[in-house]
Design an enzyme around this catalytic site. Structure first.
Site, short mmCIF file in Angstrom:
data_model
loop_
_atom_site.label_atom_id
_atom_site.label_comp_id
_atom_site.label_asym_id
_atom_site.label_seq_id
_atom_site.Cartn_x
_atom_site.Cartn_y
_atom_site.Cartn_z
N SER A 319 49.90 -19.78 15.79
CA SER A 319 48.77 -19.02 16.29
C SER A 319 47.60 -19.91 16.67
O SER A 319 47.68 -20.69 17.59
CB SER A 319 48.38 -17.98 15.24
OG SER A 319 47.38 -17.13 15.73
N ASP A 330 47.24 -30.02 26.81
CA ASP A 330 47.12 -29.70 28.24
C ASP A 330 45.95 -30.42 28.90
O ASP A 330 46.03 -30.81 30.08
CB ASP A 330 46.95 -28.18 28.43
CG ASP A 330 48.28 -27.44 28.37
OD1 ASP A 330 49.31 -28.09 28.04
OD2 ASP A 330 48.29 -26.23 28.63
N LYS A 344 53.92 -18.43 17.90
CA LYS A 344 53.30 -17.12 17.78
C LYS A 344 52.13 -17.02 18.76
O LYS A 344 51.09 -17.62 18.55
CB LYS A 344 52.80 -16.88 16.35
CG LYS A 344 53.90 -16.54 15.38
CD LYS A 344 54.47 -15.18 15.69
CE LYS A 344 55.55 -14.79 14.71
NZ LYS A 344 56.14 -13.50 15.02
#
Length: 463
Positions: A319, A330, A344
């Site tokens: 999460s 990224d 998740k």
């Protein structure tokens, strides 16, 4: 305070499970929205459709009427023909519960008692065993045992599948039902039957429930280096503030290790603001769904923009911790080391409804997407450098190695007086409490790998 005010997001559907089992959060319901969308979070509405799936064709009013008639016909058959007496209210509650549970593993119907329990668990600490649970491949799985909790102490691990709770099988069991079975009074015990990868037969664990208090952050110097180690165990409301304060107290340093292993998530705004410490401009995460379609961006401050950064993750990172690791990856701001994360990436929201809003629906309303557009759900984060858990190998097995310096040091130590020995012990105890020692590093090959990455980073940038 009215329970109706409790209307907030559940990260990956595990925040409520964690609170009920482990009790790490102590959030006032009236403040939850502030935690989720705090001052450091910029929210922007994206222009137009952003890769959301095409909605199904809407039914005509006549088709909707026929569907409702079909439903009411089924209710009447059950009410009049079922072997035991059931009234209309009970049938409707069971119908709603079945509807929600068949959507996904995290959507659920909360009766008045369930809703009150949820409110109570987010308003203070309580007893539990200290694990985060979720559904993975249809099995009730431990996402992570929280630090310094009964579950951690008895040896439960991320990825363990719970086969039985006491004598009750967990097959087809809902998460909320499993949570209810595992919670209980402090001092009482619960028996878990566990399936673990690499074990030929199920394992038995007896866990004694206790008051669970989790230290969410820990910042320390790495011995014999100019690096700082930052451990984030859960994302509570103070994480970013404590990490910033902890790093600033060390002044200058040459690199940061951010340890998110076994971190099952928590508050979304803290994930966004933690990334904001290291990334100045850009999207951290997007939420895309039918009623939620937003981007959460960094604050633009980036107190530690130029510090080399390595992030540690494993199968217990879920999460909010996946959002942090994935976003930093990224943005090419950090090297991610360890094992693939849990996966998740869905958003749940609690909708109060019914008479006096004393019941609620917990409904999956969106999925998370990282800055490059990739989804976390059921995929997780793949590390840049994969390193399995274990100790650092120290040469051929069972081989005793000597160096001349070791022999001299050994002789010298024998000549030390008792007073110096006691001072040395006291100094070592103080050091162990404040510093990541070389002994700790040699027992953790993932941490050792992270340090080696920072060393390489510094060398390359120096050329």
């Amino acid at each position: 305070m009215k329970i109706k005010s409790l209307n907030f997001y559940m990260l990956s559907g595990i925040l409520s499970s964690a609170l009920l089992v482990g009790g790490f959060g102590a959030l006032q319901a009236s403040n939850v929205d502030t935690f989720l969308h705090g001052e450091d979070v910029a929210v922007a509405q994206p222009q137009g459709d952003t890769k959301t799936s095409q909605p199904k064709k809407k039914l005509t009013q006549a088709e909707r009427d026929r569907a409702m008639q079909k439903f009411m016909a089924a209710v009447n058959i059950v009410e009049n023909g079922y072997v035991s007496d059931v009234d209309m209210n009970e049938i409707i509650e069971k119908a709603i519960s079945g509807m929600l549970s068949n959507l996904d593993a995290h959507s659920a119907y909360l009766t008045q008692k369930d809703y009150e329990d949820l409110h109570a668990k987010t308003s203070g600490s309580f007893s539990g065993i200290g694990i985060m649970v979720g559904m993975k491949d249809g099995a009730l799985t431990i996402i992570a045992p929280l630090d310094d909790t009964p579950a951690k102490k008895v040896g439960l691990k991320s990825g363990d599948i719970i086969l039985k709770i006491d004598d009750k099988p967990t097959i087809d069991m809902k998460i909320d039902q499993a949570v209810s079975l595992m919670k209980g009074k402090r001092g009482t015990k619960v028996n878990l039957t566990i399936i673990r990868t690499g074990e030929s037969k199920p394992l038995q664990f007896e866990v004694k429930r206790d008051e669970v208090k989790v230290r969410s952050t820990f910042v320390s110097k790495v011995e014999d280096t100019d690096y700082v180690y930052v451990r984030v165990a859960t994302f509570d409301k103070n994480v970013t503030q404590e990490v910033r304060k902890g790093l600033k107290q060390f002044g200058k340093f040459k690199g940061i290790i951010l340890d998110l292993r076994g971190n099952p998530g928590g508050l979304l705004d803290q994930a966004v603001s933690l990334v904001s410490l290291f990334v100045k401009d850009g999207v951290v995460v997007s939420e895309r769904g039918k009623i939620e379609n937003i981007e959460l961006k960094t604050s633009g401050k980036a107190d530690f923009l130029d510090s080399p950064l390595v992030v540690l993750v494993n199968g217990g990172s879920a999460s909010a911790s996946e959002i942090v690791a994935g976003s930093l990856q990224d943005h090419k701001r950090a090297v991610v080391v360890g094992e693939s994360t849990f996966g998740k990436g869905s958003v749940q929201k609690v909708f109060p409804f019914g008479r006096d809003a004393k019941e609620a629906l917990k409904l999956t309303i969106a999925k998370y997407y990282l800055p490059t557009g990739r989804s976390i759900q059921a995929v997780g984060i793949t590390p840049d450098i994969k390193v399995a858990e274990g100790e650092v190998p120290v040469g051929p097995a069972n081989q005793l190695e000597f160096k001349e310096a070791d022999l001299k040091r050994h002789l010298k130590n024998e000549l030390l007086n008792d007073e110096n020995k006691e001072d040395s012990k006291a100094s070592k105890a103080d050091n162990d409490d404040k510093t990541i020692t070389q002994e700790m590093i040699m027992k953790d090959i993932q941490l050792k790998s992270a340090i080696d990455v920072l060393k390489t980073w510094v060398v390359v940038n120096a050329k």
